[in-house]
Design an enzyme around this catalytic site. Structure first.
Site, mmCIF file in Angstrom:
data_model
loop_
_atom_site.group_PDB
_atom_site.id
_atom_site.type_symbol
_atom_site.label_atom_id
_atom_site.label_comp_id
_atom_site.label_asym_id
_atom_site.label_seq_id
_atom_site.Cartn_x
_atom_site.Cartn_y
_atom_site.Cartn_z
ATOM 1 N N SER A 95 -12.076 11.541 1.440
ATOM 2 C CA SER A 95 -12.562 11.287 2.697
ATOM 3 C C SER A 95 -12.432 12.222 3.861
ATOM 4 O O SER A 95 -12.164 12.200 4.762
ATOM 5 C CB SER A 95 -11.948 9.782 3.299
ATOM 6 O OG SER A 95 -12.058 8.690 2.243
ATOM 7 N N ARG B 243 0.688 -1.186 0.019
ATOM 8 C CA ARG B 243 0.078 -0.046 -0.053
ATOM 9 C C ARG B 243 0.929 1.231 0.014
ATOM 10 O O ARG B 243 1.825 1.167 0.526
ATOM 11 C CB ARG B 243 -1.034 -0.020 1.317
ATOM 12 C CG ARG B 243 -1.898 -1.311 0.920
ATOM 13 C CD ARG B 243 -2.895 -0.976 2.393
ATOM 14 N NE ARG B 243 -3.771 -0.032 2.169
ATOM 15 C CZ ARG B 243 -4.685 0.299 3.220
ATOM 16 N NH1 ARG B 243 -5.160 -0.788 4.197
ATOM 17 N NH2 ARG B 243 -5.672 1.259 3.019
ATOM 18 N N ARG C 77 -13.760 -5.558 5.113
ATOM 19 C CA ARG C 77 -14.841 -4.940 4.598
ATOM 20 C C ARG C 77 -15.732 -5.865 3.554
ATOM 21 O O ARG C 77 -16.734 -5.910 3.467
ATOM 22 C CB ARG C 77 -14.530 -3.921 4.129
ATOM 23 C CG ARG C 77 -13.850 -2.917 5.410
ATOM 24 C CD ARG C 77 -14.345 -1.411 5.206
ATOM 25 N NE ARG C 77 -13.765 -0.628 6.439
ATOM 26 C CZ ARG C 77 -14.170 -0.618 7.652
ATOM 27 N NH1 ARG C 77 -15.314 -1.467 7.941
ATOM 28 N NH2 ARG C 77 -13.563 -0.016 8.538
ATOM 29 N N ASP D 140 -15.550 3.890 2.601
ATOM 30 C CA ASP D 140 -15.255 2.501 3.315
ATOM 31 C C ASP D 140 -16.626 1.719 3.478
ATOM 32 O O ASP D 140 -16.757 0.586 3.758
ATOM 33 C CB ASP D 140 -14.977 2.737 4.737
ATOM 34 C CG ASP D 140 -13.443 2.792 4.690
ATOM 35 O OD1 ASP D 140 -12.624 2.557 3.839
ATOM 36 O OD2 ASP D 140 -12.754 3.008 5.969
ATOM 37 N N GLN E 153 -5.394 9.746 5.459
ATOM 38 C CA GLN E 153 -4.484 9.492 6.698
ATOM 39 C C GLN E 153 -3.347 9.807 6.599
ATOM 40 O O GLN E 153 -2.442 10.117 7.454
ATOM 41 C CB GLN E 153 -4.461 7.699 6.575
ATOM 42 C CG GLN E 153 -5.488 6.968 7.014
ATOM 43 C CD GLN E 153 -5.336 5.574 6.903
ATOM 44 O OE1 GLN E 153 -4.361 5.001 6.738
ATOM 45 N NE2 GLN E 153 -6.644 4.739 7.346
ATOM 46 N N ARG F 186 -11.221 -2.785 -3.914
ATOM 47 C CA ARG F 186 -12.342 -3.167 -3.532
ATOM 48 C C ARG F 186 -13.282 -3.076 -4.599
ATOM 49 O O ARG F 186 -14.113 -3.683 -4.563
ATOM 50 C CB ARG F 186 -12.630 -2.176 -2.322
ATOM 51 C CG ARG F 186 -12.145 -2.591 -1.158
ATOM 52 C CD ARG F 186 -12.334 -1.729 0.283
ATOM 53 N NE ARG F 186 -11.892 -2.259 1.333
ATOM 54 C CZ ARG F 186 -11.535 -1.549 2.676
ATOM 55 N NH1 ARG F 186 -12.077 -0.274 2.406
ATOM 56 N NH2 ARG F 186 -11.044 -1.994 3.497
#
Length: 418
Positions: free
Chosen positions: A182, A109, A368, A296, A157, A327
């Site tokens: 986000s 990541r 998730r 998310d 983040q 995702r």
């Protein structure tokens, strides 16, 4: 109506652990999330020399405003993105040599925007493999701070990690953000920093934090709004009513906005002072929705979308491709395996209505994906998961909690613990 007690917020627990470690004195965190991610964060603090005491309902952290108490440490951050990004930022404010490594999943990541910013602000970083990825060793001599530009278009983040460390920098911190995803998660950060005694000023996309010291305190963690989305989604899908206490109109977490998505699809939503209730109506409408700020919860919507009466199109979620897995691709793969027609693009997915048939869900090691498609299984008996245990990352008791909810629907009232 079924009442579901959701474990504490992962996002808030991680931020609170950083703030408590950097504060002057002992901080008590009430209702922290106990999961693989947060245990990794707490263990990382211990290895850096902070005092961490844990019991069933509260954690006490002894703060050290000057940075990690130890001068050397080796920390394994496991799969945790917040752990992997926040702890090196905290370590850089101290003095010593701190080596960090992560799981194979987390090594893949991206961290470049954060690591480039930290270097600009005075950190010396050494990478043991691919540049700007774990493993990374921080050779810390404090952070000078100052001004930096940051691209937070793949993860908020990066901005949160810098803001949290900002008061510990000698000249404070000014961040000009060129892109941001986000954004509600950044609002959580600034509100929690304020609760620990530090103000963040904002003008457009420029954030300023003056040098200072966090104040230790007692801090209560909200239930996790992202985890609540699976239960709210189940209520809408099954035509049932579910209440989550602790998430009301003043909740900090942006992911509670997912209930507004369900309302657009036809569910009834009652957001009160201290709790939120979602009641299904037996019908779901297909919608087009931008989920950039609540990405998310994208898998939750994707997992119930086949049961809508029209297509559901989710847009502006490119950042979900660089989470624990891709995702968008994972959702499309699993929906197609169940016979559902799906199209995807760089930052969108469109799901046609249909009748999913049983299939084994490929979780891709992503909590998730596992939790979202467990909700699909409430309407499609025979669905199985190839890695049900991956939910330990954020919600170790998820499967039993969901099973208890289903059982509770047979009675007029119910109460499900976490």
């Amino acid at each position: 109506m079924t009442v579901v007690e959701i474990p504490g917020s992962k996002s808030m627990t991680a931020r609170a652990l950083f703030l408590a470690a950097a504060a002057d004195g002992d901080t008590t965190l009430v209702n922290p999330l106990v999961s693989d991610d947060t245990e990794a964060f707490a263990e990382g603090l211990r290895l850096l020399g902070y005092r961490v005491e844990q019991d069933a309902s509260a954690w006490v952290i002894g703060g050290a405003p000057a940075g990690p108490p130890l001068e050397t440490a080796e920390v394994f951050t496991r799969d945790g993105a917040t752990t992997s990004r926040f702890l090196p930022s905290l370590a850089a404010t101290g003095h010593g040599r701190y080596a960090f490594d992560a799981s194979a999943q987390m090594r893949r990541r991206p961290m470049a925007p954060l690591t480039e910013a930290l270097r600009h602000l005075g950190a010396h970083l050494e990478f043991g493999g691919e540049p700007d990825h774990h493993p990374v060793t921080v050779h810390a001599a404090g952070l000078a701070g100052g001004s930096v530009r940051l691209d937070a278009g793949t993860s908020s983040q990066f901005l949160t990690a810098l803001l949290l460390a900002g008061p510990l920098m000698r000249n404070g911190l000014t961040v000009e953000v060129t892109d941001l995803v986000s954004q509600p998660y950044v609002a959580i950060t600034t509100e929690m920093m304020r609760a620990f005694g530090v103000e963040v000023t904002q003008s457009g996309r420029v954030y300023r934090v003056e040098p200072g010291t966090y104040t230790a305190r007692r801090y209560e963690i909200e239930p996790d709004a992202s985890s609540a989305s699976y239960f709210f989604g189940a209520a809408a899908l099954l035509g049932e009513s579910i209440t989550v206490p602790g998430l009301g109109v003043d909740a900090l977490q942006g992911d509670l906005a997912f209930v507004g998505v369900l309302a657009r699809m036809g569910a009834h939503v009652d957001k009160g002072a201290t709790a939120t209730t979602v009641s299904g109506t037996g019908r779901l409408s297909g919608i087009t929705v931008n989920m950039r700020d609540i990405s998310d919860t994208m898998p939750t919507l994707a997992a119930i979308a086949p049961f809508a009466d029209g297509p559901t199109r989710i847009v502006d979620v490119a950042n979900t491709r660089v989470k624990e897995c891709d995702r968008l691709d994972a959702c499309a793969t699993n929906l197609r395996a169940m016979g559902v027609q799906v199209e995807t693009g760089p930052d969108w997915i469109e799901i046609q209505p249909g009748t999913p048939h049983p299939a084994q869900i490929r979780c891709f090691g992503d909590h998730r994906i596992a939790m979202a498609f467990s909700v699909t299984g409430l309407r499609t008996p025979g669905i199985t998961l190839d890695d049900p245990g991956c939910v330990k990352k954020t919600f170790p008791t998820f499967h039993s909690a969901l099973g208890d909810v289903v059982c509770s629907f047979a009675s007029p009232t119910g109460s499900i613990g976490s």
